[in-house]
Design an enzyme around this catalytic site. Structure first.
Site, short mmCIF file in Angstrom:
data_model
loop_
_atom_site.label_atom_id
_atom_site.label_comp_id
_atom_site.label_asym_id
_atom_site.label_seq_id
_atom_site.Cartn_x
_atom_site.Cartn_y
_atom_site.Cartn_z
N ARG A 163 -4.02 13.98 -4.79
CA ARG A 163 -3.66 15.19 -4.04
C ARG A 163 -3.19 14.94 -2.63
O ARG A 163 -2.23 15.61 -2.19
CB ARG A 163 -4.77 16.21 -4.11
N LYS A 221 2.20 -10.16 1.24
CA LYS A 221 2.73 -11.49 1.62
C LYS A 221 2.20 -11.91 2.98
O LYS A 221 2.69 -12.87 3.56
CB LYS A 221 4.25 -11.45 1.68
N ARG A 260 -2.78 6.10 4.10
CA ARG A 260 -4.17 5.88 3.67
C ARG A 260 -4.38 4.39 3.51
O ARG A 260 -3.52 3.67 3.00
CB ARG A 260 -4.44 6.59 2.34
N HIS A 317 -11.11 11.64 7.18
CA HIS A 317 -10.03 12.23 6.37
C HIS A 317 -9.71 13.57 7.03
O HIS A 317 -10.07 14.64 6.53
CB HIS A 317 -10.53 12.41 4.94
N1 CP Z 1 -9.29 14.74 -1.73
C1 CP Z 1 -8.57 13.61 -1.81
O1 CP Z 1 -8.44 12.88 -0.84
O2 CP Z 1 -8.02 13.38 -3.03
P1 CP Z 1 -7.08 12.15 -3.36
O3 CP Z 1 -7.93 10.89 -3.30
O4 CP Z 1 -6.57 12.41 -4.77
O5 CP Z 1 -5.98 12.09 -2.36
#
Ligand code: CP
Length: 338
Positions: free
Chosen positions: A57, A86, A107, A135
Site C-alpha cells: 500500500r 554493487k 523505504r 512511518h
Molecule cells: N501499512 C504499510 O506500510 O503497508 P505496506 O507495507 O504494504 O506498505
C-alpha cells in the site's frame, strides 16, 4: 512548518497546525481520488519511488497519489534491482536519483537511512518507513482516519481513547502514531503487548509528558474495553533475530468477531495499518470481521491516497492550483464511488 521543498522524515517535524493543514488539503483531494475530477497540476513532474523493503500500500498509494495529480512515477524495488547491491552508497544513490526526480519516496530497512539519504538529496524526500523507527505518512493517514471516524460520532481527536495491540516494540506505525497523538489533548492510550514487545520507553514518556494517560498491559480483553479506536498490529517477524524467537509471540493476541462482541463497545472502530497476517498461526485481525461496519482498515488504505496527495501538493507548492488544472472525468467510475 514550511512545506514547500521540505523533506518528511519524522512526525516530530509537525506541529498541530501543520497536521491540520495536511488534513484540510487531503479533504480537498477527495473528488480526484474518487475519480469525479482529474487534475494535471503536476504534469511533467517525476516521483522517484525507492522501496528497499516489501510494500504494497505505501508504494502503490504514493505512486497513485502522484499519478492522480498528473505526475509520473519511476520505481526501484528491492536492493537486488539497485546499484546498492554493487556497493553504491546511499550518498551516491541520492545524488544520482535526485537528478532524475522532483520528489522521492523511500523505504529502507535500516533506522535513520532515509534521513541519511535525504541529507544528500537535491529534492524533497518522504520517509515511507525506515526500519522499526518511523512511518510518518502512515501515522498521518491513521490520524486522518481517526478524525473521520470520530467525526461521524460528532467527536474530535481531543479526548480520544485508543488501544494499540500487538508488537509495539518493532511496529513503526504505532511509534509514529503515538508521537503525533502528543500534539492533541486528554488522550488515553492503552498499550497491549507481550512484556518483551512493549512500546519503547521514550515514546511512553513523551505521551505522559504531553499530559496523556498511558496504561501498559498484556491482557487483551481488559485493554480493548471502553475505547474509541482499537488499533491492531502485525508481529513484525522480519525484525526478530530468528523465526523461532518470533514464534514465541505469533498468534498471542487475536481479535475476531466473538472477542469484539464480548469485550468492545459497539461503537469501537477497528484499525490496522495492514498487512494483517491472515495465516492460521497468526490472525491478529480475523477475516470474520470483514463485514463488521466498524472495521475501518480499507477506509484507512483509501485515505492513504488523500493524505499522500496532500503532502505532494504541499511539498511541491501546488495545493492552491489543483482545482485550476482540473476537469470532469469521462470514463465509468460508478464502482468506486460510495
Ligand atoms: N501499512 C504499510 O506500510 O503497508 P505496506 O507495507 O504494504 O506498505
Amino acid at each position: 512548518m514550511e512545506f514547500a521543498g521540505s523533506h518528511v522524515l519524522s512526525v516530530g517535524q509537525f506541529e498541530r497546525p501543520d497536521v491540520e493543514a495536511v488534513f484540510a488539503v487531503a479533504d480537498r483531494m477527495e473528488p480526484y481520488a474518487r475519480r469525479r475530477r482529474v487534475t494535471r497540476v503536476l504534469e511533467g513532474a517525476i516521483l522517484g519511488s525507492m522501496f528497499f523493503e516489501p510494500s504494497t500500500r505505501t508504494r502503490v498509494s504514493f505512486g497513485s497519489a502522484f499519478n492522480l495529480l498528473g505526475g509520473e512515477v519511476r520505481e526501484t524495488t528491492g536492493f537486488e534491482n539497485s546499484a546498492i547491491a554493487k556497493g553504491e552508497s546511499l550518498y551516491d544513490t541520492a545524488r544520482v536519483l535526485s537528478g532524475y526526480s522532483d520528489v522521492i519516496a523511500m523505504r529502507h530497512p535500516a533506522e535513520g537511512s532515509v534521513a541519511e539519504f535525504a541529507s544528500a538529496s537535491r529534492v524533497p524526500v518522504i520517509n515511507g518507513g525506515d526500519g522499526s523507527n518511523e512511518h510518518p505518512t502512515q501515522a498521518l493517514l491513521d490520524l486522518y482516519t481517526i478524525r473521520s471516524e470520530l467525526a461521524a460520532q460528532q467527536r474530535g481527536i481531543d479526548g480520544l481513547r485508543i488501544a494499540m495491540v500487538g508488537d509495539l516494540r518493532f511496529g513503526r506505525t504505532v511509534h509514529s502514531l503515538c508521537r503525533l497523538l502528543g500534539l492533541f489533548s486528554d488522550v488515553r492510550v492503552t498499550l497491549v503487548s507481550p512484556v518483551e514487545l512493549r512500546m519503547p520507553g521514550e515514546i511512553v514518556d513523551a505521551l505522559r509528558s504531553a499530559g496523556h494517560r498511558v496504561v501498559e498491559s498484556d491482557a487483551l480483553e481488559e485493554g480493548i474495553a471502553d475505547v474509541d479506536i482499537l488499533y491492531s498490529t502485525r508481529l513484525q517477524e522480519e525484525r526478530f533475530a530468528s523465526p523461532e524467537e518470533a514464534a514465541l509471540y505469533r498468534g498471542r493476541f487475536r481479535l475476531n468477531q466473538q472477542v469484539y462482541t464480548r469485550h468492545c463497545d459497539p461503537n469501537t472502530v477497528i484499525m490496522h495499518p495492514l498487512p494483517r497476517d491472515s495465516r492460521e498461526a497468526a490472525r491478529e485481525l480475523d477475516e470474520d470481521l470483514n463485514d463488521n461496519p466498524k472495521l475501518a482498515i480499507f477506509r484507512q488504505t483509501d485515505n492513504g491516497v488523500l493524505v499522500r496527495m496532500a503532502l505532494f501538493a504541499l511539498i511541491l507548492d501546488v495545493a492552491d492550483q489543483v482545482d485550476a488544472h482540473s476537469r470532469d472525468v469521462h470514463w465509468y467510475t460508478g464502482g468506486r464511488n460510495p
